[in-house]
Design an enzyme around this catalytic site. Structure first.
Site, PDB file in Angstrom:
ATOM      1  N   HIS A 464     -19.462  91.938   3.482  1.00 16.85           N
ATOM      2  CA  HIS A 464     -19.639  90.523   3.821  1.00 16.85           C
ATOM      3  C   HIS A 464     -20.448  89.761   2.777  1.00 16.85           C
ATOM      4  O   HIS A 464     -20.596  88.546   2.878  1.00 16.85           O
ATOM      5  CB  HIS A 464     -20.319  90.392   5.191  1.00 16.85           C
ATOM      6  CG  HIS A 464     -19.849  89.210   5.970  1.00 16.85           C
ATOM      7  ND1 HIS A 464     -19.071  88.214   5.440  1.00 16.85           N
ATOM      8  CD2 HIS A 464     -20.059  88.853   7.267  1.00 16.85           C
ATOM      9  CE1 HIS A 464     -18.802  87.306   6.352  1.00 16.85           C
ATOM     10  NE2 HIS A 464     -19.395  87.668   7.475  1.00 16.85           N
ATOM     11  N   ASP A 468     -15.335  86.991   3.060  1.00 16.86           N
ATOM     12  CA  ASP A 468     -15.591  86.333   4.336  1.00 16.86           C
ATOM     13  C   ASP A 468     -14.554  86.769   5.370  1.00 16.86           C
ATOM     14  O   ASP A 468     -13.506  87.337   5.040  1.00 16.86           O
ATOM     15  CB  ASP A 468     -15.574  84.815   4.172  1.00 16.86           C
ATOM     16  CG  ASP A 468     -14.258  84.322   3.590  1.00 16.86           C
ATOM     17  OD1 ASP A 468     -13.273  84.243   4.355  1.00 16.86           O
ATOM     18  OD2 ASP A 468     -14.208  84.040   2.371  1.00 16.86           O
TER      19      ASP A 468
END
Length: 494
Positions: A464, A468
């Protein structure tokens, strides 16, 4: 008067008999001479792969005194990534082995010493001491038991009495066991030699029939008395005492997994799961298996008919999706740059690491260039790599260069999984089991009905810090589209 001549490098001298005892333990020097030209070379463990610093000696193919030729196998070593066979670079005689089986050898350290005939190198090694004074830790005969590790108790107490009770003829005529090829402890082998027994005559009570020390004692008593003896130690232990705990040192492959998973703790994992309808794809595979003519025509590079499963088609669908979302097929470079920020290296080639469950632990061989392969060649290559992984025969090159990882947990029977990212890769997908589920479907008359569908759950993990959730979700839906409409996947192949 009694005297004794003692040699020295330069003169002869006599000593009275009364002082001979004081010299009996003295280490005398002998006449000096020119160093003999010999060619004993240390055979170094070469670098067998990127990042590998040590290997475990799995087995030796030679022993001290053996004559070897160039390219003859010497030993097999196991690193944290692959099993490699080491071959000889010289013709010569094995003088000593520096490691026992199971020990860890450092890359660049000597594996053995080999006497290379006719090389003519100068060997300035001192004279070899007599066996009674020798303490050469590096000169290991791996085919004989280590006397320093042998148990002394039972043999030292009873060997004189019990040896006399066994007939001399049976000891002389009984064939000697091949101790190097039988898995026993050094103490057991010593007892077998003490009593002149063959290991094939003794019934073992250990794991997988392994012969233990008390098995030999019981066998000797049976020979003396002619009556079978009950193994009281085993029966009492199994009835009253639990099994002892074992302390297991991690072998190279689990050790590498420990390091990789520890490094993954610094990665913030983003998880995403979705269900894919595999009904149409299952129908394609079924028709392929039923059409014998088609199956015989579709072969791999060796001419062998390819066994088609869901996995190679899923890998091809993943490759098609990565053409649209190339950022998912990337590596994170955290090395220092001019601005102090990491960089994302987007890989052009789709090199998929395929997690394989093996008897030695989890291995991840790499299928290179998926974007340039057909489904059939992917199936053939995946099958070959999985076989080599389970046999421990993967080469270092077949373990390097992955840009994306696939874990087929469905082959074992799982559905939902939270796969762990292998750094420096930024994403991984876990494939769940393809199974029949009920689903609602509207027929041509607009009537809703329950039908049987084949579905699988795909579980994604992404780093992350650089990827995304929206990007992973769109890439996952692209994969689902190709799998649910396999006829379109065929049109897109190059």
């Amino acid at each position: 008067m009694l005297s004794r001549v003692v040699s020295t490098p330069f003169r002869r001298m006599t000593r009275p008999a009364g002082i001979l005892q004081s010299y009996s333990k003295t280490q005398f020097r002998f006449f000096a001479g020119t160093s003999k030209l010999r060619a004993i070379k240390p055979y170094l463990l070469a670098d067998i792969g990127e990042g590998i610093t040590e290997c475990q000696i799995v087995s030796w193919a030679v022993k001290k005194g053996d004559l070897v030729q160039q390219f003859d196998p010497i030993c097999e070593v196991q690193s944290d990534k692959a099993s490699v066979e080491i071959t000889s670079r010289f013709d010569g005689e094995i003088k000593s082995l520096h490691y026992r089986e199971g020990e860890m050898a450092k890359v660049g350290s000597p594996l053995l010493d080999i006497d290379v005939a006719g090389d003519g190198e100068l060997d300035n090694t001192p004279p070899v001491p007599t066996p009674s004074n020798q303490n050469h830790d590096n000169d290991i005969d791996c085919t004989r038991p280590d006397p320093q590790r042998e148990g002394q108790g039972l043999a030292d107490k009873n060997s004189a009495q019990q040896t006399d009770s066994i007939s001399t003829g049976s000891r002389q005529n009984r064939p000697r066991a091949n101790y190097a090829s039988v898995l026993t402890t050094p103490a057991v082998r010593r007892l077998l030699r003490e009593y002149g027994l063959s290991i094939s005559d003794v019934q073992g009570s250990g794991k997988d029939g392994r012969v233990l020390k008390h098995d030999i004692t019981r066998h000797v008593v049976e020979l003396q008395t002619g009556r079978p003896q009950r193994n009281k130690e085993i029966s009492t232990t199994s009835r009253s005492a639990p099994e002892a705990d074992r302390r297991l040192k991690l072998s190279p492959i689990p050790s590498h997994m420990f390091k990789s998973m520890t490094a993954s703790l610094s990665v913030p994992h983003f998880l995403y799961s979705h269900t894919v309808d595999m009904t149409a794809l299952a129908d394609v595979i079924k028709r392929y298996k039923e059409d014998k003519t088609l199956a015989s025509r579709l072969t791999d590079e060796t001419g062998t008919a390819v066994k088609l499963t869901f996995l190679p088609i899923i890998l091809k669908a993943l490759s098609q999706a990565l053409n649209k979302y190339p950022v998912v097929n990337s590596l994170l470079d955290v090395s220092e740059s001019s601005d102090g920020l990491p960089a994302l290296l987007i890989k052009k080639s789709h090199n998929f690491g395929l997690a394989v469950d093996t008897p030695n632990g989890l291995l991840v061989p790499v299928l290179h260039g998926i974007q340039n392969h057909s489904v059939l060649t992917i199936a053939s290559e995946a099958s070959r790599l999985a076989y080599l992984a389970r046999a421990g025969k993967l080469s270092p090159g077949e373990m390097k260069g992955a840009s994306f990882t696939v874990s087929n947990i469905g082959s074992i029977g799982g559905n939902v999984v939270a796969p762990v990212i292998l750094s420096p890769m930024t994403a991984i997908v876990g494939i769940g089991k393809v199974e029949d589920v009920p689903a609602f479907e509207v027929d041509e008359n607009g009537i809703e009905q329950v039908v049987k569908k084949k579905k699988a759950l795909l579980s994604w993990s992404a780093d992350h810090r650089v990827l995304d959730g929206a990007t992973i979700a769109r890439c996952a839906q692209e994969v689902a589209m190709w799998l649910e409409k396999p006829e379109l996947l065929g049109l897109a192949l190059k």
